[in-house]
Design an enzyme around this catalytic site. Structure first.
Site, short mmCIF file in Angstrom:
data_model
loop_
_atom_site.label_atom_id
_atom_site.label_comp_id
_atom_site.label_asym_id
_atom_site.label_seq_id
_atom_site.Cartn_x
_atom_site.Cartn_y
_atom_site.Cartn_z
N GLU A 186 6.59 -5.89 -8.64
CA GLU A 186 7.49 -5.66 -7.62
C GLU A 186 6.88 -5.42 -6.39
O GLU A 186 5.59 -5.05 -6.42
CB GLU A 186 8.50 -4.61 -8.10
CG GLU A 186 7.99 -3.21 -7.60
CD GLU A 186 6.51 -2.80 -8.43
OE1 GLU A 186 6.27 -3.32 -9.48
OE2 GLU A 186 6.04 -1.83 -7.93
N SER A 190 -2.99 5.41 4.10
CA SER A 190 -2.69 4.43 2.99
C SER A 190 -2.90 3.00 3.12
O SER A 190 -3.18 2.31 2.36
CB SER A 190 -1.63 4.98 2.12
OG SER A 190 -0.63 4.99 3.10
N LYS A 235 -3.41 -0.16 -2.29
CA LYS A 235 -2.90 -0.62 -3.45
C LYS A 235 -3.57 -1.71 -4.26
O LYS A 235 -3.43 -1.66 -5.62
CB LYS A 235 -1.50 -1.60 -3.26
CG LYS A 235 -0.43 -1.01 -2.43
CD LYS A 235 0.33 -0.17 -3.62
CE LYS A 235 1.73 0.53 -2.83
NZ LYS A 235 2.30 1.34 -3.91
#
Lengths: 395, 283
Positions: free
Chosen positions: A115, A379, A93
């Site tokens: 968010e 991830s 991210k």
């Protein structure tokens, strides 16, 4: 970031019939401003150098490409893990949050909103805001603040204000809606750092471009080490940013199979899942874009379900829907219980605790009897999930 | 004054296609209201129940409403603040469906033009033409889609025109001059002008730029300009009219009244009466 963009490359608004800008009029000028800023920034050597330096020195890129020893041995084939869990803040991210926060500064916006579901995007955004001295507000469903408590604490420690969202199923969909409402209200001084390849244009293309560093690094290193491309590239898909980030580098390699793994929840034959691409059905509009969406006959969006907060979302990125329709990528679903089993198995087998989201992709890989070289996007790391997993699993 | 039929709402008997053009009917309402501006209450269909929402709409008409904006409950209303969001959630929990909403539209549109406020996914889900056929059969005059900006509107606009329905676009204080000109040119029925940068909801005072946005909107279009978002008192309604608004939309104030009052229709009617007095030329 890729070095391939030129002035001639537009920022895509549509992917086949998917995408678009289905948002209140109030936001339209901000979307145009963002698109213009991105078109300029990606051409600007100064911007690119700053982002590349931060990705290297702050995030720790390039991340490792690890040939999973015992997993490969177990499966009788080669499995590589692209270690985004080793990226600073523990997931992919940060790649997107860094790029968007630099864009926000460029646009003169001092307030950032985002968010978050699992909390990984919220933590990445809060981290970048601390780094750049920006005000930061994170919207998170009440249910997710419970099941991802450590990430709430991290965000608050980083100086972000975490606003629990108490509507609907109190998860990622409602957090995203709350963030969009904040943006509608504060659009003139605020940038919305959306965390996945979803939302109105230009976000799906912008976030993909900022995440394709995953695929570019992995492709180059794998070619270097193996002298060939992988047979398959596998990644989990909620909104789908880690998947599109790694897929993007392989879209032109027709011989490489692309597999997106969605949240099967209790099973895709039940209503409790988060697998709109796998299930198919009518396309719909959610959070500003037309894509695969879980909805009822009248167009009410229905609640998703997944044990993994990051995949607990009834929509997905519009480019994924187009890749599914064209057959370039295929999408499958893995249930909560299979993901939990994979979470445990990979931890013991490789000494890597994967995020529950990632565990979905790993579960699919574990279940495949054959294959040449698999490349899996690992991830994120799973420390955040310990309480949830230990609470559900047998001792 | 028509009264809601005794039969169950949403039984599918929605009647035949209205021959009169929705835009013309809305234009009449703006031309003949006799007030400083047309009064346009927002009613959330299905809240607190379908039957009661029809009674609320009819009470608004008796109290001086010129056009009714009928809200369709939706799971993810991005342009709405907490009061209307909550009302929609409760309406859905109570079983509101599009069939029932259109029965409410039918009950009210006998007296005044009804414009449906409906989010884009509900228009596209059954297919645009199918959705608009049902809307036209209900007697409604127009449609507002708050998440269908100019660039995404052509398909719905064309299908509305074929059915004599007015597709009412929105403009906001942030809308650029270039966009405003394009939106104003294709506005049908009226131009919905958002008074503030934000979602629906009551505010202590009108947005500081509301007069400017009304002026800009009026210079962009031939249709009437209605101001909405954040208007809740007779004084604010009068201010909007004084700034040149041809219509005044009041939503959250009325939905809050419907949520809080023991007898919602009577209570909402009283608020609308006060708003109408605020718009009286004799005041």
């Amino acid at each position: 970031m890729s070095g391939a963009e030129t002035e001639a490359d537009p920022v895509e608004h549509r992917f086949g019939s998917y995408g678009g800008q289905y948002v209140p009029e109030t936001l339209m000028p901000a979307l145009a401003e963002l698109e213009q800023a991105w078109l300029e920034a990606r051409q600007d050597p100064g911007f690119r150098a700053e982002l590349e330096t931060l990705l290297r020195d702050f995030a720790g890129r390039p991340t490792a490409l690890y040939r999973a020893r015992r997993l490969s041995e177990r499966l009788g084939r080669t499995v590589y893990l692209k270690r985004e869990d080793l990226n600073h803040t523990g997931s992919h991210k940060l790649n997107n949050a860094l790029g968007q926060a630099l864009l926000a500064k460029r646009m003169g916006k001092q307030r950032i909103i985002a968010e978050t579901g699992a909390g990984q995007h919220g933590v990445a955004t809060a981290t970048v805001c601390a780094l750049l001295g920006l005000e930061c507000v994170i919207y998170m469903g009440v249910e997710d603040t419970r099941r991802q408590r450590p990430n709430v604490q991290r965000m608050e420690l980083l100086g972000a204000s975490v606003r629990p969202v108490d509507a609907g199923a109190r998860t990622l969909k409602e957090a995203t809606s709350a963030a969009i409402r904040d943006w509608v209200t504060n659009v003139e001084g605020t940038h919305y750092v959306i965390g996945s390849v979803v939302g109105p244009a230009p976000y799906p293309a912008l976030v993909r471009d900022l995440q394709r560093v995953i695929g570019d690094e992995a492709r180059a290193e794998l070619l270097d080490r193996e002298g060939r491309l992988p047979s398959r590239v596998i990644a989990c898909v909620g909104g789908g940013s880690n998947a599109l980030g790694i897929f993007a580098a392989f879209l032109g390699d027709e011989e490489v199979e692309l597999v997106g793994v969605e949240a099967g929840g209790d099973g895709i034959d039940t209503p409790r899942h988060g697998a709109p691409l796998t299930v198919g059905g009518r396309a719909g509009i959610l959070h500003g874009a037309r894509s695969a969406v879980m909805q009822d006959e009248e167009g009410q969006i229905v609640e998703a379900h997944s044990i993994s907060a990051g995949l607990d979302y009834p929509g997905t990125g519009p480019q994924h829907a187009a890749l599914r329709d064209s057959g370039r990528a295929r999408y499958v679903a893995v249930t909560d219980s299979d993901a939990l089993a994979a979470f445990r198995e990979i931890t013991r087998l490789e000494g890597i605790i994967p995020a529950l989201e990632t565990a979905h992709a790993l579960a699919w890989v574990l279940a495949q009897p054959d294959g040449g070289i698999d490349l899996v996007c690992l991830s994120g790391r799973g420390d955040k999930d310990l309480a949830e997993v230990l609470g559900k699993e047998q001792p | 004054m028509s009264v809601a039929r005794a039969g169950r709402f949403g039984d599918g008997s929605e009647g035949s296609v209205s021959p009169s053009g929705g835009a013309a009917r809305i234009a009449d309402a703006f031309a003949n209201h006799g007030k400083l501006a047309a009064l346009m209450p927002y009613v959330m269909a299905g809240f607190p129940t379908l039957e009661e929402s029809a009674r609320i709409g009819q009470a608004c008409v008796r109290a001086g409403a010129d056009v009714i904006e009928l809200g369709v409950p939706y799971s993810d209303p991005l342009a709405d603040g907490p009061v209307i969001h909550e009302a929609g959630t409760r309406a859905l929990a109570a079983g509101s469906s599009i069939g029932g909403v259109l029965e409410v539209a039918r009950a009210i549109s006998a007296d005044v033009p009804v414009v449906l406020m409906c989010y884009a996914n509900m228009v596209f889900a059954p297919g645009v033409e199918s959705f608009l056929d049902r809307l036209a059969r209900s007697g409604a005059s127009g449609l507002i889609v708050p998440d269908l900006p100019y660039g995404e509107a052509p398909e719905v606009l064309g299908a509305c025109e074929q059915r004599g329905l007015a597709l009412v676009p929105l403009v906001a204080p942030t809308t650029t001059d270039q966009r405003l000109a394009a939106i104003g040119a294709q506005a049908r029925g009226f131009l919905y002008t958002v008074s503030v940068v934000g979602t629906t909801g009551e505010r202590r005072a009108l947005g500081e730029r509301f007069a400017e946005v009304v002026r800009r909107a009026k210079s962009s279009t031939d249709v009437p300009v209605a101001l909405g978002f954040g208007i809740g008192t007779p004084e604010q309604a009068a201010e909007a009219a004084a700034a040149g608004a041809d219509g005044v939309i009041v939503g959250t104030r009325l939905v809050r009244e419907a949520a809080e009052a023991e007898r919602p229709a009577e209570a909402v009617g009283a608020v609308v009466e006060a708003l109408a007095a605020g718009l009286s030329p004799a005041r």
